[in-house]
Motif scaffolding. Sequence first.
Motif, short mmCIF file in Angstrom:
data_model
loop_
_atom_site.label_atom_id
_atom_site.label_comp_id
_atom_site.label_asym_id
_atom_site.label_seq_id
_atom_site.Cartn_x
_atom_site.Cartn_y
_atom_site.Cartn_z
N THR A 56 0.84 -1.20 0.00
CA THR A 56 0.00 0.00 0.00
C THR A 56 0.87 1.25 0.00
N ASP A 77 -5.83 -1.20 -5.29
CA ASP A 77 -5.33 -1.65 -4.00
C ASP A 77 -6.30 -2.65 -3.38
N GLU A 78 -6.04 -3.93 -3.55
CA GLU A 78 -6.91 -4.99 -3.02
C GLU A 78 -8.37 -4.65 -3.30
#
Lengths: 304, 269
Positions: free
Chosen positions: B58, B185-186
Amino acid sequence: MDIVFGLIRNVLEEGFIYGIMAIGVYITYRVLDFPDLSVDGTFPLGACITAMLIAAGVNPWLACLIAFLCGGAAGCVTGLLHVKLRITDLLSGILVMTAMWSVNLVITNGSAVLPFYNKDTIFTSGPAALLTGDAKQYRIVLLGAVCCIVVKLIIDLYLRTKSGLLLRASGDNPQYVISLGKDPGTMKIVGLVIGNGCTALAGSILAQQSESANIQSGTGMVVMALASVIIGTSLLRKVKWIRATSAAVIGAILYKACLVIAMQLGLPTNFLKLLMAVLFTIALVSNNLFAGRRKKQNVNPTQI
Amino acid sequence: MSTQLKSETDKNFVGLRHIYKTFNLGSVNEVVLFTDFNLEIEKNQFVSVVGSNGSGKTTILNLLCGSIPVDSGSVFVNGREIGKLKEHERSRFIGRVFQDPSKGTCPELTILENMALADNKGSSFGLQLGVNKRRIDYYRTQLELLKLGLEDKLDLKVSSLSGGQRQALALLICTMTPLDLLILDEHTAALDPRSSETVMELTEHLVREKQLTTLMVTHNLKFAVNYGDRLIMMHRGNIVLDAGPEEKSSLQIRDLTEKFNEISIEDGN
Ligand SMILES: Nc1ncnc2c1ncn2[C@@H]1O[C@H](COP(=O)(O)OP(=O)(O)OP(=O)(O)O)[C@@H](O)[C@H]1O
Ligand SMILES: [Mg+2]
């Protein structure tokens, strides 16, 4: 019967004017989620500027416009303090509110009350002068209503423009505004300009109605405006065809009605601010109850 | 085989060069995450990133987007050093979809208003009418891609959509205007298995159709293996595996799990 009519007129005479302020505070509090305390300072700012200008012979409508702009400038300062200097929202408001006290004193040349009797105001000149006979006694209600509705329509229209959509987005999800390549801080400032502009305009119109500006007239305005917005928007949430701006105006009228009724029932004037605080508390608590119920209805976030 | 040589900027289209990043410098909680970290991504490459918790995935995305500053080092996108740009300025050419489905759209606005805002990205937000009626048909055809029936619900508030629907919409909105870099991001992590498959297929479709340079972080090893041209595994602020197109095609989920276990043993757990 006459008493009731008199009371209704009394409520509406000020209700619509406070409604303009409620529309402004709706923008800051509901749209931007910004509890703006500078309102307590910008309301008398509008009144004082108007008194000074009208006493100097300026056209009353022009005075309204200038009051709006000056209120907007004060709101801009609140916004800059918050966005650029990273001062919390509440403190930024308090700073501007405090500073406005001195600004207002400078405008009124040090006096607490600035009267301008027998000068042209929006209630006595221009279109209002055409009202004769019976209509004349309703001119304050009529003009207040017209001003309020015009402000409401302009704000409604603005909220549907690109800039208005962006304003709503920045209160709702600042990250989304960032992903659109825009700075949500700038939109916060824009919202505060509009909110405080409307507040100063309300102050200006109320001063013209009473033909004097009182430097202390701002005390309790935040509480009054917030209560109006919360009462209006939470009571009328279910009614789809009433826009939030109208709900804020209706809230202001209902709030004013509560005060007038309490006075009529014999509440001593000294208790007025206490009553205002109590009404605000009730509005806040009931609003929380409403919000609690609304959250539970949310769908399961992982189900498609 | 195309013999056309890629230009220098196309080869190093996105670059993190000599990045140093330490959190809470000088305090007891000091985390030295990156020391001389380097990553280059080619134009139109779809990179998936996996790695243990706290390995810095991240943070890489945050450094690229400008949500947090680098201590030293430089960040390039499309041949340009963007270290000085603010987060919202970088958003003009970097699109990002978050793990949290509520971040990529505005819940209180309708689907139509959300799309109208996104459609206007890059131009000025003035006093013209927010929703251009003539674009509605275009929005409808875009929404049909999602196969969620949203094209008939344009006036519905986004807050009443499910997480999967919102995430699909966020992805669509994010890629509506041209982008140099897409960051995910995920973005399927909060969704149920079926929804995440749908959103992942949509991602693949959009990335290929618009030829987007993409950096996707995921904890789903299956997605990481099945999608994308290149796979990177991170551990404690370092790249421990970097599989390019050829290597990746022979890569199995089992290989990745083994690699993960190796790393954990090093960590002593
Ligand atoms: N804002 C911050 N302040 C302090 N430490 C931070 C901050 N952001 C990240 N870190 C630290 O940096 C390290 C890497 O965090 P990061 O969020 O990049 O990990 P990640 O690979 O995304 O993990 P996950 O798989 O759990 O999402 C962690 O040790 C974390 O504690
Ligand atoms: Mg992470």
